[in-house]
Design a protein around this motif. Structure first.
Motif, PDB file in Angstrom:
ATOM      1  N   SER C 104      -9.150 -11.264  -2.554  1.00  0.00           N
ATOM      2  CA  SER C 104      -8.890 -12.106  -1.382  1.00  0.00           C
ATOM      3  C   SER C 104     -10.213 -12.478  -0.726  1.00  0.00           C
ATOM      4  O   SER C 104     -11.137 -12.879  -1.416  1.00  0.00           O
ATOM      5  CB  SER C 104      -7.944 -11.401  -0.409  1.00  0.00           C
ATOM      6  N   ARG C 180      -9.509  -5.646  -3.791  1.00  0.00           N
ATOM      7  CA  ARG C 180      -9.282  -6.054  -2.411  1.00  0.00           C
ATOM      8  C   ARG C 180      -8.472  -7.349  -2.368  1.00  0.00           C
ATOM      9  O   ARG C 180      -8.862  -8.320  -1.710  1.00  0.00           O
ATOM     10  CB  ARG C 180     -10.605  -6.210  -1.655  1.00  0.00           C
ATOM     11  N   TYR C 181      -7.344  -7.343  -3.113  1.00  0.00           N
ATOM     12  CA  TYR C 181      -6.392  -8.447  -3.020  1.00  0.00           C
ATOM     13  C   TYR C 181      -5.367  -8.033  -1.982  1.00  0.00           C
ATOM     14  O   TYR C 181      -4.649  -7.035  -2.161  1.00  0.00           O
ATOM     15  CB  TYR C 181      -5.742  -8.688  -4.383  1.00  0.00           C
ATOM     16  N   MET C 182      -5.323  -8.761  -0.871  1.00  0.00           N
ATOM     17  CA  MET C 182      -4.618  -8.268   0.306  1.00  0.00           C
ATOM     18  C   MET C 182      -3.184  -8.767   0.440  1.00  0.00           C
ATOM     19  O   MET C 182      -2.571  -8.649   1.497  1.00  0.00           O
ATOM     20  CB  MET C 182      -5.432  -8.602   1.565  1.00  0.00           C
ATOM     21  N   GLN C 183      -2.634  -9.319  -0.633  1.00  0.00           N
ATOM     22  CA  GLN C 183      -1.240  -9.727  -0.620  1.00  0.00           C
ATOM     23  C   GLN C 183      -0.383  -8.632  -1.264  1.00  0.00           C
ATOM     24  O   GLN C 183      -0.808  -8.001  -2.230  1.00  0.00           O
ATOM     25  CB  GLN C 183      -1.071 -11.037  -1.408  1.00  0.00           C
ATOM     26  N   ASN C 199      -5.515  -0.651  -8.450  1.00  0.00           N
ATOM     27  CA  ASN C 199      -5.794  -1.073  -7.077  1.00  0.00           C
ATOM     28  C   ASN C 199      -6.859  -0.177  -6.450  1.00  0.00           C
ATOM     29  O   ASN C 199      -7.028   0.972  -6.854  1.00  0.00           O
ATOM     30  CB  ASN C 199      -4.497  -0.985  -6.238  1.00  0.00           C
ATOM     31  N   HIS C 201      -7.509   1.331  -2.738  1.00  0.00           N
ATOM     32  CA  HIS C 201      -6.996   1.451  -1.369  1.00  0.00           C
ATOM     33  C   HIS C 201      -8.102   2.030  -0.498  1.00  0.00           C
ATOM     34  O   HIS C 201      -8.751   3.000  -0.872  1.00  0.00           O
ATOM     35  CB  HIS C 201      -5.757   2.344  -1.315  1.00  0.00           C
ATOM     36  N   HIS C 202      -8.275   1.458   0.678  1.00  0.00           N
ATOM     37  CA  HIS C 202      -9.421   1.827   1.507  1.00  0.00           C
ATOM     38  C   HIS C 202      -9.133   3.005   2.421  1.00  0.00           C
ATOM     39  O   HIS C 202      -9.454   2.996   3.601  1.00  0.00           O
ATOM     40  CB  HIS C 202      -9.985   0.632   2.263  1.00  0.00           C
ATOM     41  N   ALA C 211      -1.264  -0.324   5.934  1.00  0.00           N
ATOM     42  CA  ALA C 211      -2.213  -1.282   6.498  1.00  0.00           C
ATOM     43  C   ALA C 211      -3.230  -0.624   7.424  1.00  0.00           C
ATOM     44  O   ALA C 211      -3.001   0.442   7.974  1.00  0.00           O
ATOM     45  CB  ALA C 211      -1.453  -2.367   7.259  1.00  0.00           C
ATOM     46  N   ARG C 212      -4.358  -1.278   7.577  1.00  0.00           N
ATOM     47  CA  ARG C 212      -5.363  -0.951   8.584  1.00  0.00           C
ATOM     48  C   ARG C 212      -5.823   0.512   8.547  1.00  0.00           C
ATOM     49  O   ARG C 212      -5.920   1.167   9.585  1.00  0.00           O
ATOM     50  CB  ARG C 212      -4.839  -1.322   9.973  1.00  0.00           C
TER      51      ARG C 212
END
Lengths: 293, 293, 293, 293
Positions: C104, C180-183, C199, C201-202, C211-212
């Motif tokens: 993204s 970092r594909y955020m969909q 994936n 994940h942060h 999220a976040r």
């Protein structure tokens, strides 16, 4: 697409001081700044010995209209500095340091710095890249940074260094980063840039000083390899250490593999050291650094 | 309250081999074990070069009634070993290694080993502790371990070592751990215990070989300190490295503080190295270790 | 200038197996390979329980003329596999996996992968990059990789995914990396690519699922942040974990700073996970990975 | 043989402050201390936002004859504090905090604390150990520390806590350490000791809140495990985090192995948190800690 502007308050100043420790210094400094309409926003200090040692402090302050007031502030500070025998230095966030990068064949440290810079994480203007290889030209010029190719070998060292010094002056360079620049610099060259040259050495100093550290780490059978970023002095790999980091390795890791692992360490260690220098977080004393992170 | 018995299957054997690499070795070994009613439960291998290098393997196997069968197995294996030019070694989990610990004034490494041992984490019998200080006697004797005080200094080194060797024989020691034993051992002493002595050095070797590493780390201004566990050879701190670890330090850390931080590193590094040795996880080749963790 | 060819022996094969544990498996496998002119150059195994558990093994072997022999080898292996109830998979180093990268707005994970790939460290062909932003087009196309811009939002999810699946087929993709594909991907999409989507994940999973994560890490006041690379399954952030790493943070670190620090972790964690997948080092069992590093 | 006296200057004071940020605070504080014959030897500060946020500072100072002067100093400081709306706290190195340790079956965290304390690394008097198991009695009493056995289970929780609170008062306890005390404490109990209870949780919070974290880490297949030391509040495992650390694990590590590895992490994380608390290095704000290390 390139965003190398650090969005920072233009009214930020920094004051770095070294002086003999005695009671009342912090009081003096905080009063001075208060009287000059400045608010301390970050302050770090260190004393080698509270009873009669050496005192180091880094103060970051905010001052409305700092650009107009800084001359007077510096002038007024001379009195304070003299009274307390202070070595000191003012720096201002709106006067970005001018940085040159030297690189040889391996571009990864250069790439990391350019990347951090594009992200706005390095508070500097990268004004020139100098290399004894052509490989990095396209990457550098694409970012609008002048690239100078200066072939180098030990037979033409003197003339190469003269040309390099000329360019440093032409570009008005404040900081010189050796991002895997594999040529030896002479004491004459180094003497032109005291505490202004940052190098990345591909070992955990003082282990494996000098050439071929990965090969020697492999030979010795160490279980951890590292990298060291330091200021360059006349003694090879003996300058003040700024930052070090390591990764675990084992018997399966060939020299090629050690180099791959090491690249990652070198990249992050150099980037940290450069960042701290640019933010005036480093004081040097007796061949050691005090880093106010 | 003391639980130093490792609850382990008595029918576990280990086979460590070093030989020239060539096709078919694993096939040969797995057939051999299969024909001797043994099931491989863990196998780790390493080859310096699949085309003509040296091959190392550690096999842990389960065999019902192993104690009765091991003599015949070892006898049969001689044929295999000869055919493939193997250096090899069998070990059995029900034949625990007999360990001696040497310690000087600082007890923390000894304490860590005793603690791990009481928890059943060290697969050994600690049969004797020898010290040139009386300090640790109570702790050691409380655990039912004989404690011998042998005062030591360089003038009486020969007679001290003769007494130590006598005790090693008396207690039939397989492994000798130098848990911060601060006396130099002579080559004559070391020659009695090839690859049987494990030392903890309080630096990240090869940095700060020799005396006073914390003081020298402080002087050099390193940003990371470490410890190294290694087999002892005739060259001071030059033996094969088994394990290393580090901790981050900074300018505020005095020599006293470095020593405190370093103690924690030394404790865990030595404990790991000893554990791996006791579980026959270490092969030594050309002054380097292959650790099959 | 771009060097994405891994200089590797074309005659290298890999065999990954999962089967019920019982005596003789290794013997069977090593005999099979020996009889098929193959030499084992690396072998790693794991058993959940030597007495009746599940057995996992990864064997890397060298076989002269492998490309011509592999069909027969695989055919012959069916007998072995059936007898021992093996799930298995052959892979060949000269049949490089075909990789797609989804990204993204934030390009740093993509950049790291492209960089590693150019260095020859990723054993793959990157055949397409798909993004819901145009930002990375120039970088990707400069490397000769097709770039597809597919705008995405939750209202058009179905048609976006149809187009993505069409492209995956067109480019014959083996591995899909979410850099970092955020969909959100629907279960229908994921079902097309079992254990083929990696994936990043942060956060340090299972902390801060969803999220976040950096914002929530900041809120919670954690002293360490992390990143996790995992296979994508239908449960958000619940797939098998491949790799995790962390960095230390403290009260001074704002959310912006956490993100900067986190970027470095994400880059290296994702690159490691992808590398291991490409080298067939990962087996999945019960939502957990076995990584033979 | 036991040395639990910290050799420290008796004239050291510490001042911890939280107040609204505005210009001139540091100047005010440094003037105040200067006028009270005190020299700042260490000072750390943090501001949530230099323009109108909250300001935190920890000052360590030296003052000759501090014991005689501290009453007047504290009285004078009330004026300063009121003017700047300061929450503040004075502490003195010659008034050692009185610590109680609660422990259940597993003694390793208790052992680590006792060991650090004997080494003079914990600036406290350990005045009592309370356990719902008899196992640690001998170790504790050998050090001259009172040991109270109070059997505990959920049916008699109220009377157990009443007895514990009685003992806390009897021993005049300032700090209560839960060193693997596996009984739940009621909100009523916790309310008696605000920010005075430090717990060690055997996971990397907020991952694996609650019971059996190692088992759940194993189930989830994480690649890193951790431990967290935090102040205890009414919400289980939700109190302000003081310190966290981790170790790498992999698929081979059984639950038993995770616990062994975790023990080492728990020991060092708890010891650090306790040390910082005793040295008045921790401020709490909004369920987060500011640790001036």
């Amino acid at each position: 697409m390139i965003n190398n502007t650090v969005k920072q308050n233009k009214n930020i100043g920094r004051l770095l001081i070294k002086c003999p420790d005695k009671p009342g210094i912090i009081s003096t400094l905080s009063n001075f700044l208060f009287e000059h309409d400045s608010n301390i926003i970050e302050s770090s200090q260190y004393s080698t010995d509270p009873q009669g040692g050496t005192f180091f402090i880094r103060i970051e302050f905010h001052c409305k209209g700092l650009a107009e007031k800084s001359d007077q502030m510096e002038k007024d500070f001379q009195v304070v500095a003299q009274e307390h025998s202070m070595d000191y230095q003012f720096a201002y966030s709106n006067e970005r340091k001018r940085t040159a990068i030297f690189v040889s064949r391996e571009p990864y440290c250069l790439m990391e710095l350019l990347w951090e810079w594009q992200n706005g994480d390095l508070e500097t203007d990268i004004v020139v890249v100098i290399s004894n290889h052509e490989g990095a030209r396209a990457i550098v010029e694409d970012l609008g940074i002048p690239f100078h190719y200066i072939p180098a070998n030990k037979d033409i060292r003197q003339q190469v260094e003269e040309e390099q010094i000329r360019l440093m002056k032409e570009y008005d360079v404040d900081l010189l980063i050796l991002a895997r620049y594999m040529q030896i610099l002479t004491p004459e060259f180094v003497a032109h840039f005291p505490r202004q040259i940052i190098n990345i050495h591909h070992s955990f100093l003082p282990a494996f000083i000098g050439a071929r550290p990965y090969e020697r780490a492999f030979e010795r059978g160490v279980k951890i390899i590292g990298a060291t970023s330091h200021y360059v002095t006349n003694d090879l790999d003996e300058g003040p250490i700024i930052e070090q980091d390591i990764e675990r390795v084992d018997h399966r890791d060939s020299i090629v593999k050690l180099k791959k692992i090491g690249r990652q360490i070198e990249r992050r260690v150099l980037a940290k050291a450069v960042k701290w220098h640019l933010e005036d977080r480093i004081l040097v004393e007796d061949n050691k650094t005090i880093v106010f992170r």
